[in-house]
Design an enzyme around this catalytic site. Structure first.
Site: not given
Length: 603
Positions: A185, A263
């Site tokens: 991320e 995710e």
């Protein structure tokens, strides 16, 4: 009659085995951009994956958790590799015991699960410093997660150890790793250093070759800085997010190929002092089914959360640091104790609509145990054990030094100085510029004060004692006889302990600490983690059955209470967790099953 020469079986079987076993050069996992799908060995493939962190589960329980994931219908397990878990000091590597990630890869193979690996170097995961080693901070001017030469040198050194060991486990080499994530991320990080991401991509390619699929993961707002040409772009989001909008945005960065949610949040993490997080079963299953109808591949984060044992729970930075609880239950489909939940059964039902689910029932919940109340005995104040906690003596410095500067990565450190003048009136004790980055307790002559310049005088000539608390608990306390309940009045951080037998085979259990405030717990020398009963929401600590000695052998529990001890220093072991109370009240549970009503709070 002379015996006949025995047949050379290995030479006869070898051609047959060669035909039966998949050959490394025929194995492949690739992106089919023409048909927006993955291909596994040339056949269309969609993964339905779940996250499990080997570092949050005792090694003896890995097989159990992975088996339950496979029986749920998953075909892939996704997990991080925390750098600080494996390189505690520069050039010192640990892949033994619970850190043997290659044993975990073997267990995944036995469970018939493929693997998506996320080696960082930064992993977040609500883990201590996001998986980055604290020793990096010994260089005060280092810029983490950037192309800073000091940071890159450390990263290169680590990956030149890790990735060659990973190489044989790549799918095209006969292993089970189908793809590897680069960074984590990164688009959410303020640096947005493209040179850093390019360096990592080049390093991964140099050490792993061109055949392995490398990818990035970002939230929708992070795709701009987190994606990189040459790495497959994936996104993450939860049930409450606008799936159509987010996948549409993903297509701007990855116009062709399978849609991937790396995710998909089945629950959420907990912060000390806030409510326990939950995600409803209908919301999770509805979003999952919608994604699978689109042909997307998905990883559910988390599928089994586990526990932040020891000092490993991290903190999120949201304008201020928000510390994570010891429990990482995450309201996941498999509970912290490894039990199937209604959410798991509902997810399994959804998966069965799209791909084959293994036959057979899921294992039942593990046996649970109740015990207590048990009365703990005062071992002494922390300062009473200073010579044992810091046998090498203090480090001297004009001004206080950081944990990293004195090689104390986790735990506790005592800072001590002597006042050279008398303070006759109340005087403010303060630390400028947010100088305490953790939680500090200040003692004068042993008495506890509120959470150092004193007035306008800078305090100098400090002695710093790095405390080896775990060594004391593991090696010294067990050979000492228990003292009476109250040999002296506790003052400041205090050790309490007791021993107890289990008369049957025992089971998983949950340590309840009614009336205790904040501290650390060890069972049989194993650091169970932090408790903060007064703050909540977590009220119990998960105790896996393998940590306990069964059938009459005495177990020892030790507490380091940092603040206030209850009038009756008792603990209990319950057969169910309490993760969702933020009420500052004391509850004693009866083993008959009756209990005082619990006021619950939650999302």
């Amino acid at each position: 009659m002379a015996p006949k020469n025995p047949l050379c079986l290995p030479s006869l079987l070898l051609p047959l085995l060669t035909l039966l076993l998949p050959q490394a050069d025929t194995r492949s996992f690739v992106v089919d951009r023409n048909h927006n799908r993955f291909l596994l060995d040339g056949a269309p493939f969609r993964y339905v994956s779940g996250s499990l962190h080997y570092f949050r589960v005792p090694r003896v329980l890995w097989a159990d958790r992975l088996f339950k994931m496979r029986m749920s219908g998953l075909n892939v397990v996704q997990f991080y590799v925390p750098w600080n878990y494996h390189e505690p000091e520069p050039g010192v590597y640990n892949f033994n015991g619970s850190r043997d990630l290659f044993a975990f890869l073997k267990e995944a193979t036995l469970a018939n699960l493929l693997v998506i690996l996320r080696p960082g170097p930064y992993i977040c995961a609500e883990w201590e410093m996001g998986g980055l080693p604290a020793w990096l901070l010994r260089k005060p001017k280092i810029h983490l997660r950037t192309s800073d030469p000091d940071f890159l040198a450390a990263v290169d050194s680590w990956f030149k150890v890790l990735l060659p060991r990973i190489y044989p486990w790549l799918y095209h080499n006969g292993g089970n790793i189908i793809s590897i994530q680069v960074e984590n991320e990164y688009g959410s990080y303020r640096a947005c250093d493209v040179s850093y991401m390019r360096h990592l991509a080049g390093l991964f390619r140099a050490l792993l070759g061109d055949k392995i699929l490398l990818f990035t993961t970002d939230g929708p707002e992070g795709l701009k800085c987190g994606s990189l040409q040459g790495l497959y772009t994936t996104v993450d989001f939860g049930p409450a997010d606008n799936m159509t909008k987010i996948f549409g945005l993903l297509r701007k960065y990855e116009p062709r190929g399978p849609l991937v949610n790396s995710e998909y949040y089945t629950g959420w993490l907990d912060y000390w002092g806030q409510n326990h997080s939950t995600r409803s079963v209908p919301a999770v299953t509805k979003g999952l089914e919608k994604m699978l109808k689109l042909g997307a591949s998905v990883n559910m984060y988390m599928f089994h959360g586990g526990t932040n044992f020891g000092y490993w729970n991290g903190a999120d930075e949201k304008g201020r640091f928000l510390p994570i609880t010891t429990s990482y239950d995450y309201d996941a489909p498999i509970s912290e104790a490894g039990d199937p939940t209604p959410k798991l059964l509902a997810i399994r039902n959804v998966i069965s609509k799209f791909q084959e689910v293994p036959l057979g029932p899921l294992p039942p919940p593990s046996p649970k145990m109740k015990l207590g109340p048990l009365t703990l005995h005062l071992d002494g104040n922390l300062l009473d054990f200073l010579d044992l906690l810091c046998p090498q003596g203090p480090i001297h410095s004009i001004l206080p030094m950081t944990f990293e500067a004195v090689n104390q990565v986790h735990g506790y450190m005592l800072y001590r100085t002597y006042l050279t003048y008398t303070v006759s009136e109340p005087t403010q004790l303060w630390v400028p510029n947010n100088g305490v980055h953790d939680r500090a307790y200040v003692m004068v002559d042993g008495g506890l004060l509120q959470p150092p310049i004193l007035g306008q005088t800078v305090l100098t000539q400090w002695m710093m004692f790095p405390l080896k608390v775990d060594n004391l608990v593991k090696w010294w306390f067990p050979i000492q006889p228990l003292k009476s309940s109250h040999p002296q009045a506790p003052s400041g951080p205090t050790f309490y302990s007791t021993t107890f037998p289990i008369l049957n085979s025992g089971g998983d259990t949950f340590l309840f600490l009614p009336g205790w405030t904040k501290g650390q717990v060890w069972i049989n020398g194993f650091n169970l983690g932090r408790y903060w009963t007064k703050r909540g929401p977590q009220q119990t600590l998960y105790v896996p059955r393998p940590l306990l000695f069964p059938r009459g052998t005495h177990n020892r529990i030790t507490l380091l209470e940092l603040e206030n001890v209850p009038p009756q220093p008792q603990i209990q072991f319950l057969d169910r967790p309490i993760l969702n109370s933020t009420k500052h009240r004391t509850y004693i549970y009866s083993l008959s099953g009756a209990s005082e009503p619990m006021e619950l709070s939650g999302h």
